[in-house]
Design an enzyme around this catalytic site. Structure first.
Site, PDB file in Angstrom:
ATOM      1  N   CYS A 223       0.811  -1.226   0.000  1.00  0.00           N
ATOM      2  CA  CYS A 223       0.000   0.000   0.000  1.00  0.00           C
ATOM      3  C   CYS A 223       0.838   1.265   0.000  1.00  0.00           C
ATOM      4  O   CYS A 223       0.294   2.355  -0.162  1.00  0.00           O
ATOM      5  CB  CYS A 223      -0.910   0.012   1.223  1.00  0.00           C
TER       6      CYS A 223
ATOM      7  N   ASP B 253       2.364   2.553   2.543  1.00  0.00           N
ATOM      8  CA  ASP B 253       2.366   3.226   3.840  1.00  0.00           C
ATOM      9  C   ASP B 253       3.708   3.023   4.548  1.00  0.00           C
ATOM     10  O   ASP B 253       4.400   2.038   4.299  1.00  0.00           O
ATOM     11  CB  ASP B 253       1.240   2.676   4.723  1.00  0.00           C
TER      12      ASP B 253
ATOM     13  N   CYS C 204      -2.726   2.807   7.800  1.00  0.00           N
ATOM     14  CA  CYS C 204      -4.171   2.720   8.001  1.00  0.00           C
ATOM     15  C   CYS C 204      -4.493   2.363   9.458  1.00  0.00           C
ATOM     16  O   CYS C 204      -3.592   2.155  10.278  1.00  0.00           O
ATOM     17  CB  CYS C 204      -4.727   1.649   7.075  1.00  0.00           C
TER      18      CYS C 204
ATOM     19  N   CYS D 125      -0.855  -5.239   6.798  1.00  0.00           N
ATOM     20  CA  CYS D 125      -0.610  -4.023   7.576  1.00  0.00           C
ATOM     21  C   CYS D 125       0.175  -4.343   8.853  1.00  0.00           C
ATOM     22  O   CYS D 125       0.973  -3.529   9.321  1.00  0.00           O
ATOM     23  CB  CYS D 125      -1.925  -3.353   7.951  1.00  0.00           C
TER      24      CYS D 125
HETATM   25 FE1  FES Z   1      -1.262   0.344   4.371  1.00  0.00          FE
HETATM   26 FE2  FES Z   1      -2.740  -0.919   6.112  1.00  0.00          FE
HETATM   27  S1  FES Z   1      -3.310  -0.348   4.123  1.00  0.00           S
HETATM   28  S2  FES Z   1      -0.696  -0.295   6.332  1.00  0.00           S
END
Ligand code: FES
Length: 145
Positions: free
Chosen positions: A36, A38, A61, A105
């Site tokens: 993702c 992140d 998230c 995640c």
């Molecule tokens: Fe990126 Fe959960 S969607 S850490």
């Protein structure tokens, strides 16, 4: 389809523990999630091989926030060798599960702790790889769910 989150996940998401940074941290690790994009940053304070304080910051998230919050609670006060063994699976179990598509995640927290420990070992002139295994670079964080 609505996703089911356990009460524990919601609690750690709404009231995350150990959020922030430690200015004089002994180990800092930053990792990214390949799925993702992140990112997560983890700070450790270590005295006599014991993690006396831990803080995290994430552009992740809700599931990343909840798993990091739980993971920091699980390693606080632990010996660094024990902390290095913490798996994302154990964190997910402690949270009473995550929806399958959110399992990736939880990998952020595990990898960020390992990266912070690696940083600590390196600052002491110790090669972290035999202890921690290979730490993936931030952009190719390994997904194992
Ligand atoms: Fe990126 Fe959960 S969607 S850490």
């Amino acid at each position: 389809m609505a996703m089911e989150y356990s009460e524990k996940v919601m609690d750690h998401f709404m009231n995350p523990r150990n959020v922030g940074e430690i200015e004089d941290a002994d180990g800092v690790g930053e990792v990214g999630n390949a799925k993702c994009g992140d990112i997560m940053k983890m700070y450790l304070k270590i005295e006599d091989d014991i993690i006396t304080d831990v803080k995290f910051k994430t552009f992740g998230c809700g599931s990343a926030i909840a798993t990091s919050s739980m993971a920091t609670e699980m390693i606080k006060g632990k010996n660094i060798k024990e902390a290095a063994k913490l798996t994302n699976k154990a964190v997910v179990e402690a949270l009473e599960g995550l929806p399958k598509i959110k399992i990736h995640c939880s990998v952020l927290a595990e990898q960020a702790i390992k990266a912070a420990l690696a940083d600590y070992y390196k600052s002491k002139g110790i090669d972290p790889e035999p202890i921690l295994g290979k730490i993936p670079p931030a952009e190719s964080c390994h997904i194992h769910d």
